[in-house]
Structures are given as structure tokens and as C-alpha cells.
Design an enzyme around this catalytic site. Structure first.
Site, PDB file in Angstrom:
ATOM      1  N   CYS A   1       9.074   1.803   9.429  1.00  0.00           N
ATOM      2  CA  CYS A   1       9.387   0.369   9.354  1.00  0.00           C
ATOM      3  C   CYS A   1      10.628   0.119   8.498  1.00  0.00           C
ATOM      4  CB  CYS A   1       8.169  -0.414   8.837  1.00  0.00           C
ATOM      5  SG  CYS A   1       8.077  -0.622   7.061  1.00  0.00           S
TER       6      CYS A   1
ATOM      7  N   ASP B   1      16.271 -10.920  -0.474  1.00  0.00           N
ATOM      8  CA  ASP B   1      16.045 -11.135   0.960  1.00  0.00           C
ATOM      9  C   ASP B   1      17.397 -11.314   1.657  1.00  0.00           C
ATOM     10  OD1 ASP B   1      13.392 -12.239   2.767  1.00  0.00           O
ATOM     11  OD2 ASP B   1      15.406 -12.650   3.547  1.00  0.00           O
TER      12      ASP B   1
ATOM     13  N   HIS C   1       3.806   2.773   2.351  1.00  0.00           N
ATOM     14  CA  HIS C   1       3.601   1.842   3.456  1.00  0.00           C
ATOM     15  C   HIS C   1       2.152   1.347   3.501  1.00  0.00           C
ATOM     16  CE1 HIS C   1       4.425  -0.034   7.358  1.00  0.00           C
ATOM     17  NE2 HIS C   1       3.162   0.272   7.613  1.00  0.00           N
TER      18      HIS C   1
ATOM     19  N   ASN D   1       2.772 -13.159   3.810  1.00  0.00           N
ATOM     20  CA  ASN D   1       2.356 -13.520   5.165  1.00  0.00           C
ATOM     21  C   ASN D   1       1.545 -12.366   5.754  1.00  0.00           C
ATOM     22  OD1 ASN D   1       3.793 -15.975   5.069  1.00  0.00           O
ATOM     23  ND2 ASN D   1       5.690 -14.928   5.617  1.00  0.00           N
TER      24      ASN D   1
ATOM     25  N   GLY E   1       2.693 -15.478  10.219  1.00  0.00           N
ATOM     26  CA  GLY E   1       4.158 -15.442  10.310  1.00  0.00           C
ATOM     27  C   GLY E   1       4.772 -14.174   9.769  1.00  0.00           C
TER      28      GLY E   1
ATOM     29  N   HIS F   1       5.017  -4.420   6.724  1.00  0.00           N
ATOM     30  CA  HIS F   1       4.904  -3.656   5.473  1.00  0.00           C
ATOM     31  C   HIS F   1       4.657  -4.715   4.405  1.00  0.00           C
ATOM     32  CE1 HIS F   1       6.630  -0.175   2.844  1.00  0.00           C
ATOM     33  NE2 HIS F   1       6.216  -1.122   2.006  1.00  0.00           N
TER      34      HIS F   1
ATOM     35  N   HIS G   1       4.592  -7.309   1.744  1.00  0.00           N
ATOM     36  CA  HIS G   1       5.664  -7.799   0.867  1.00  0.00           C
ATOM     37  C   HIS G   1       5.315  -9.176   0.347  1.00  0.00           C
ATOM     38  CE1 HIS G   1       6.635  -8.918   5.025  1.00  0.00           C
ATOM     39  NE2 HIS G   1       7.206 -10.014   4.546  1.00  0.00           N
TER      40      HIS G   1
ATOM     41  N   HIS H   1       7.079 -12.634  -1.121  1.00  0.00           N
ATOM     42  CA  HIS H   1       8.304 -13.416  -1.251  1.00  0.00           C
ATOM     43  C   HIS H   1       8.250 -14.160  -2.582  1.00  0.00           C
ATOM     44  CE1 HIS H   1       9.357 -13.446   3.196  1.00  0.00           C
ATOM     45  NE2 HIS H   1       8.073 -13.165   3.274  1.00  0.00           N
TER      46      HIS H   1
END
Ligand code: AMP
Ligand code: ZN
Length: 110
Positions: A2, A28, A44, A82, A88, A93, A95, A97
Site C-alpha cells: 500500500c 498530507d 501495516h 476513517n 470514507g 492502512h 491512519h 488525520h
């Protein structure tokens, strides 16, 4: 592999904010706010739905350290993960935000 695993391996460049043996935080590529940082485990894991309690425990102080490094810990930020298609999630993998640097608006519409 990924795209976030490729970032961990150094195959895709990134602007690193903070890194340790277990986690990396980077900017990002398509920021949704003035400050938009992504935090991932280096191993992962597909999403929050699969993550171990141990990884969640370890990532918590790391994320808090990232917010201090970004100097957003006092003014606040939004922390989002998400999960799956209805959540969404585009990159499979796990993460988080960190959205900050401004008052973050509503992100969800019906
Ligand atoms: P999500 O929709 O929660 O899966 O979010 C994936 C995020 O990864 C999006 O905000 C993308 O802009 C971001 N992203 C995708 N590719 C990269 C990359 N190569 N470097 C940094 N961020 C990325
Ligand atoms: Zn991965």
C-alpha cells in the site's frame, strides 16, 4: 504494497513531522486545513477495526507529541480516522488525520 507502506519504506517521498521506531507522522499531500498531518503505524494494519489495543495505547502519546511539535496542542485540532467505505477510507492502512491551524468546519454531510 500500500502507498503508506511505500512511504514507510522510503519508496515514496514524504514531509516527515515526527518519527520513532513504531510510528511516522507526515504532511498530507492534499491538505484539508492549514495544518493537515497523517499519523500511521509503520507496520501495516488495515484500519482501526483491526488495530491492537497495544498499538492504540502506544500511538496515543505519539500523536500528542506530534500536536506539540506542530504547536497546535493549545489551540486544538481534530483527530479523525476513517474506517472502510462508508467511513470514507481511501488508503487501506490505518491512519489518523490531525486537522489544525484554523477552526475546522463540518466534514460530514448527509
Ligand atoms: P483517507 O480518505 O482517510 O483514506 O485519507 C487518505 C489521505 O491520505 C488523504 O487525505 C490523502 O490526501 C492522503 N495521501 C494520499 N497519498 C498521500 C501521499 N503520498 N503523501 C501524503 N498524503 C497522502
Ligand atoms: Zn500499508
Amino acid at each position: 504494497m500500500c502507498i503508506f507502506c511505500k512511504i514507510v519504506n522510503g519508496e515514496i517521498p514524504n514531509n516527515t513531522v515526527l518519527e520513532n521506531d513504531e510510528f511516522i507522522a507526515f504532511e498530507d499531500i492534499h491538505p484539508q486545513s492549514k495544518i493537515h498531518t497523517i499519523v500511521i503505524p509503520k507496520v501495516h494494519v488495515e484500519s482501526f477495526a483491526q488495530v491492537s489495543a497495544e498499538t492504540m495505547s502506544n500511538i496515543t502519546p505519539f500523536i500528542q507529541e506530534v500536536t506539540k511539535k506542530l504547536n497546535v496542542d493549545k489551540d486544538g485540532y481534530r483527530l479523525i480516522t476513517n474506517i472502510g467505505s462508508n467511513g470514507g477510507q481511501e488508503v487501506p492502512h490505518l491512519h489518523f488525520h490531525i486537522l489544525a491551524g484554523q477552526r475546522v468546519g463540518r466534514l460530514v454531510s448527509k
